[in-house]
Write a protein that holds these residues in place. Structure first.
Motif, PDB file in Angstrom:
ATOM      1  N   ASP A 261       1.153  -4.478  10.714  1.00 36.82           N
ATOM      2  CA  ASP A 261       1.230  -5.858  10.230  1.00 36.82           C
ATOM      3  C   ASP A 261       1.485  -5.796   8.732  1.00 36.82           C
ATOM      4  O   ASP A 261       0.571  -5.612   7.928  1.00 36.82           O
ATOM      5  CB  ASP A 261      -0.073  -6.593  10.537  1.00 36.82           C
ATOM      6  CG  ASP A 261      -0.045  -8.050  10.087  1.00 36.82           C
ATOM      7  OD1 ASP A 261       1.007  -8.504   9.607  1.00 36.82           O
ATOM      8  OD2 ASP A 261      -1.087  -8.723  10.211  1.00 36.82           O
ATOM      9  N   THR A 262       2.751  -5.929   8.355  1.00 33.43           N
ATOM     10  CA  THR A 262       3.136  -5.767   6.945  1.00 33.43           C
ATOM     11  C   THR A 262       3.354  -7.104   6.250  1.00 33.43           C
ATOM     12  O   THR A 262       3.815  -7.147   5.112  1.00 33.43           O
ATOM     13  CB  THR A 262       4.428  -4.936   6.842  1.00 33.43           C
ATOM     14  OG1 THR A 262       5.479  -5.625   7.549  1.00 33.43           O
ATOM     15  CG2 THR A 262       4.241  -3.556   7.442  1.00 33.43           C
ATOM     16  N   GLY A 263       3.040  -8.207   6.916  1.00 39.38           N
ATOM     17  CA  GLY A 263       3.288  -9.513   6.329  1.00 39.38           C
ATOM     18  C   GLY A 263       2.449  -9.791   5.105  1.00 39.38           C
ATOM     19  O   GLY A 263       1.378  -9.201   4.906  1.00 39.38           O
ATOM     20  N   THR A 264       2.925 -10.664   4.258  1.00 35.39           N
ATOM     21  CA  THR A 264       2.187 -11.090   3.060  1.00 35.39           C
ATOM     22  C   THR A 264       2.114 -12.607   3.051  1.00 35.39           C
ATOM     23  O   THR A 264       3.098 -13.283   2.752  1.00 35.39           O
ATOM     24  CB  THR A 264       2.872 -10.598   1.771  1.00 35.39           C
ATOM     25  OG1 THR A 264       3.034  -9.172   1.848  1.00 35.39           O
ATOM     26  CG2 THR A 264       2.031 -10.926   0.555  1.00 35.39           C
ATOM     27  N   PRO A 265       0.964 -13.185   3.432  1.00 33.06           N
ATOM     28  CA  PRO A 265      -0.240 -12.475   3.858  1.00 33.06           C
ATOM     29  C   PRO A 265      -0.115 -11.987   5.295  1.00 33.06           C
ATOM     30  O   PRO A 265       0.757 -12.443   6.045  1.00 33.06           O
ATOM     31  CB  PRO A 265      -1.314 -13.558   3.742  1.00 33.06           C
ATOM     32  CG  PRO A 265      -0.575 -14.827   4.032  1.00 33.06           C
ATOM     33  CD  PRO A 265       0.792 -14.648   3.431  1.00 33.06           C
ATOM     34  N   ALA A 266      -1.015 -11.075   5.683  1.00 30.85           N
ATOM     35  CA  ALA A 266      -1.039 -10.575   7.057  1.00 30.85           C
ATOM     36  C   ALA A 266      -1.397 -11.715   8.005  1.00 30.85           C
ATOM     37  O   ALA A 266      -2.196 -12.591   7.666  1.00 30.85           O
ATOM     38  CB  ALA A 266      -2.057  -9.442   7.170  1.00 30.85           C
ATOM     39  N   ASP A 267      -0.802 -11.674   9.213  1.00 30.55           N
ATOM     40  CA  ASP A 267      -1.044 -12.759  10.165  1.00 30.55           C
ATOM     41  C   ASP A 267      -1.455 -12.270  11.547  1.00 30.55           C
ATOM     42  O   ASP A 267      -1.497 -13.046  12.502  1.00 30.55           O
ATOM     43  CB  ASP A 267       0.206 -13.635  10.293  1.00 30.55           C
ATOM     44  CG  ASP A 267       1.432 -12.835  10.727  1.00 30.55           C
ATOM     45  OD1 ASP A 267       1.296 -11.618  10.989  1.00 30.55           O
ATOM     46  OD2 ASP A 267       2.520 -13.422  10.805  1.00 30.55           O
ATOM     47  N   ALA A 274       6.377   1.949  14.571  1.00 26.61           N
ATOM     48  CA  ALA A 274       6.863   3.241  14.088  1.00 26.61           C
ATOM     49  C   ALA A 274       5.901   4.335  14.520  1.00 26.61           C
ATOM     50  O   ALA A 274       4.722   4.083  14.816  1.00 26.61           O
ATOM     51  CB  ALA A 274       7.000   3.232  12.569  1.00 26.61           C
ATOM     52  N   ALA A 275       6.412   5.569  14.556  1.00 30.18           N
ATOM     53  CA  ALA A 275       5.590   6.705  14.953  1.00 30.18           C
ATOM     54  C   ALA A 275       4.635   7.140  13.850  1.00 30.18           C
ATOM     55  O   ALA A 275       3.691   7.886  14.109  1.00 30.18           O
ATOM     56  CB  ALA A 275       6.481   7.879  15.359  1.00 30.18           C
ATOM     57  N   ALA A 276       4.873   6.673  12.620  1.00 27.45           N
ATOM     58  CA  ALA A 276       4.017   7.027  11.486  1.00 27.45           C
ATOM     59  C   ALA A 276       4.302   6.051  10.352  1.00 27.45           C
ATOM     60  O   ALA A 276       5.345   5.385  10.346  1.00 27.45           O
ATOM     61  CB  ALA A 276       4.286   8.464  11.033  1.00 27.45           C
ATOM     62  N   PRO A 277       3.387   5.946   9.394  1.00 26.45           N
ATOM     63  CA  PRO A 277       3.658   5.072   8.237  1.00 26.45           C
ATOM     64  C   PRO A 277       4.873   5.554   7.460  1.00 26.45           C
ATOM     65  O   PRO A 277       5.185   6.739   7.433  1.00 26.45           O
ATOM     66  CB  PRO A 277       2.379   5.200   7.401  1.00 26.45           C
ATOM     67  CG  PRO A 277       1.343   5.692   8.341  1.00 26.45           C
ATOM     68  CD  PRO A 277       2.056   6.553   9.326  1.00 26.45           C
ATOM     69  N   ASP A 278       5.547   4.601   6.830  1.00 24.65           N
ATOM     70  CA  ASP A 278       6.722   4.929   6.018  1.00 24.65           C
ATOM     71  C   ASP A 278       6.558   4.286   4.643  1.00 24.65           C
ATOM     72  O   ASP A 278       6.745   3.081   4.478  1.00 24.65           O
ATOM     73  CB  ASP A 278       7.987   4.408   6.692  1.00 24.65           C
ATOM     74  CG  ASP A 278       9.257   4.799   5.919  1.00 24.65           C
ATOM     75  OD1 ASP A 278       9.130   5.457   4.873  1.00 24.65           O
ATOM     76  OD2 ASP A 278      10.355   4.433   6.383  1.00 24.65           O
ATOM     77  N   PRO A 279       6.190   5.084   3.626  1.00 29.48           N
ATOM     78  CA  PRO A 279       5.993   4.520   2.293  1.00 29.48           C
ATOM     79  C   PRO A 279       7.289   4.029   1.646  1.00 29.48           C
ATOM     80  O   PRO A 279       7.255   3.300   0.652  1.00 29.48           O
ATOM     81  CB  PRO A 279       5.404   5.685   1.500  1.00 29.48           C
ATOM     82  CG  PRO A 279       5.852   6.907   2.219  1.00 29.48           C
ATOM     83  CD  PRO A 279       5.931   6.534   3.669  1.00 29.48           C
ATOM     84  N   LEU A 280       8.433   4.416   2.228  1.00 34.97           N
ATOM     85  CA  LEU A 280       9.716   4.004   1.665  1.00 34.97           C
ATOM     86  C   LEU A 280      10.285   2.773   2.367  1.00 34.97           C
ATOM     87  O   LEU A 280      11.346   2.280   1.992  1.00 34.97           O
ATOM     88  CB  LEU A 280      10.727   5.154   1.753  1.00 34.97           C
ATOM     89  CG  LEU A 280      10.332   6.446   1.013  1.00 34.97           C
ATOM     90  CD1 LEU A 280      11.402   7.500   1.193  1.00 34.97           C
ATOM     91  CD2 LEU A 280      10.080   6.176  -0.454  1.00 34.97           C
ATOM     92  N   ALA A 281       9.596   2.304   3.401  1.00 30.93           N
ATOM     93  CA  ALA A 281      10.078   1.119   4.098  1.00 30.93           C
ATOM     94  C   ALA A 281       9.939  -0.102   3.207  1.00 30.93           C
ATOM     95  O   ALA A 281       9.233  -0.094   2.203  1.00 30.93           O
ATOM     96  CB  ALA A 281       9.277   0.915   5.383  1.00 30.93           C
ATOM     97  N   VAL A 282      10.637  -1.161   3.585  1.00 29.04           N
ATOM     98  CA  VAL A 282      10.549  -2.420   2.832  1.00 29.04           C
ATOM     99  C   VAL A 282      10.050  -3.509   3.779  1.00 29.04           C
ATOM    100  O   VAL A 282      10.796  -3.971   4.638  1.00 29.04           O
ATOM    101  CB  VAL A 282      11.914  -2.805   2.239  1.00 29.04           C
ATOM    102  CG1 VAL A 282      11.795  -4.096   1.443  1.00 29.04           C
ATOM    103  CG2 VAL A 282      12.450  -1.684   1.355  1.00 29.04           C
TER     104      VAL A 282
END
Length: 352
Positions: A261-267, A274-282
């Motif tokens: 849940d990457t929303g701002t704010p989270a909902d 994804a199979a793992a977190p991606d610090p480079l995702a947007v």
């Protein structure tokens, strides 16, 4: 007169009785053997068909039961009693330490690290192409090419309740304050079992000195063992690992995708799988944003089947395919299963 009557009765003579000829006997035996052979073929075919049906039923039962067990177990991930939201003094568990190492941390000296880690409901270990991308933790023996999932939660029963295991100094316990003024300053305590009021000082909602309930902290890793069994390993505070618990046998593959849940704010709605977190995702993703998982399992029969001689492929997730080579003697029956499991408490926190 009497003698004449007797004399008029004809004498009975023994009749000549004929038996079976050798040819007739051989024909009867041949017919009998044909009947027995036909019955044997029918019985063998029925037995083989019944065996195939039983194998299919076992595969189906194992796969569905495995999904049911994981759904019940994983839905509780991130539950910490009445704690509104865990907070941490650090941003990782622990800083710059690989996830596999963090999973197996034990010992009272790591209690603060455990406390900081409560912001992470899950950590995952990935795999691809028959190998393990992430290093194996020292506390489990994972089958190569399978994923593993580390979860944290509080026990659903409180210490002292009926049928709840007694408090043990081998485990860590979570106490959450129910006293309003106290909660704002010290919402929770995580301590070793058996230390009593010297550690667990928080109060109930009366704020009259009555100790708030305590719950055992569950740290657990779900994985596939080398023996093709869906298992879990509990990580106690003491460091003395109990024996792994086998949940379901004949499960040979586990693949996981995480719902972020990457929303701002989270909902409370998954935005990225994804199979793992991606610090480079947007926007970037991290383990603290996981609110559920997609699970893929591959169940198998314990014996080979004469109907599964050809090569086969099973797609588990977006980028994982399990291939089975052809075998003239037959392969085990296999069937893939999938489901989505929502983490009830983290999802509710995101919605609030």
């Amino acid at each position: 007169m009497y003698r004449r009557a007797l004399a008029s009765i004809p004498e009975s003579r023994p009749r000549h009785q004929r038996g079976l000829t050798l040819i007739e006997l051989m024909i009867a035996l041949a017919i009998g053997l044909l009947i027995v052979a036909a019955m044997s073929v029918l019985l063998a075919g029925g037995s083989q068909s019944r065996r195939e049906i039983e194998m299919s039923a076992d595969v189906n039962e194992n796969g569905r039961y495995a999904l049911d067990v994981l759904s019940r177990e994983l839905s509780q991930t991130g539950f910490y009693g009445s704690l509104v939201k865990p907070t941490a003094a650090t941003t990782r568990i622990p800083a710059d330490m690989p996830a596999a190492t963090a999973m197996c941390l034990t010992g009272v000296a790591n209690l603060d690290t455990w406390k900081d880690s409560l912001t992470y409901n899950v950590l995952g270990l990935g795999s691809a192409a028959g190998a393990n991308i992430d290093a194996d933790p020292s506390c489990i023996e994972r089958k190569a090419g399978t994923d593993a999932l580390f979860i944290q939660r509080a026990s659903t029963c409180v210490v002292g309740a009926p049928n709840c295991p007694a408090e043990s100094n081998a485990d860590a316990y979570l106490q959450v304050s129910e006293c309003g003024t106290e909660y704002s300053a010290t919402p929770m305590v995580l301590g070793r079992g058996g230390t009593g009021s010297s550690t667990f000082t928080l109060q109930t909602k009366t704020c009259a000195g009555t100790p708030a309930p305590k719950r055992k902290l569950v740290r657990r890793i779900y994985y596939i063992s080398a023996a093709n069994a869906l298992s879990y390993q509990d990580i106690p505070l003491s460091g003395a690992l109990p024996a792994p618990v086998v949940l379901v046998e004949n499960i040979e593959q586990l693949q996981i995708e995480y719902a972020f849940d990457t929303g701002t704010p989270a909902d409370g709605t998954p935005d990225v799988f994804a199979a793992a977190p991606d610090p480079l995702a947007v926007p970037p993703t991290d383990w603290t944003q996981v609110i559920g998982v997609r699970i893929w399992l591959l169940a198998r029969s314990s014996d080979p089947s004469r109907y599964t001689k050809n090569a086969a492929s099973f797609v588990l997730g977006g980028d994982t395919t399990v291939s089975v080579a052809a075998n003239s003697a037959g392969n085990p029956k296999r069937r893939a299963y999938s489901t989505y499991i929502s983490f009830v408490t983290p999802k509710a926190r995101s919605e609030s």
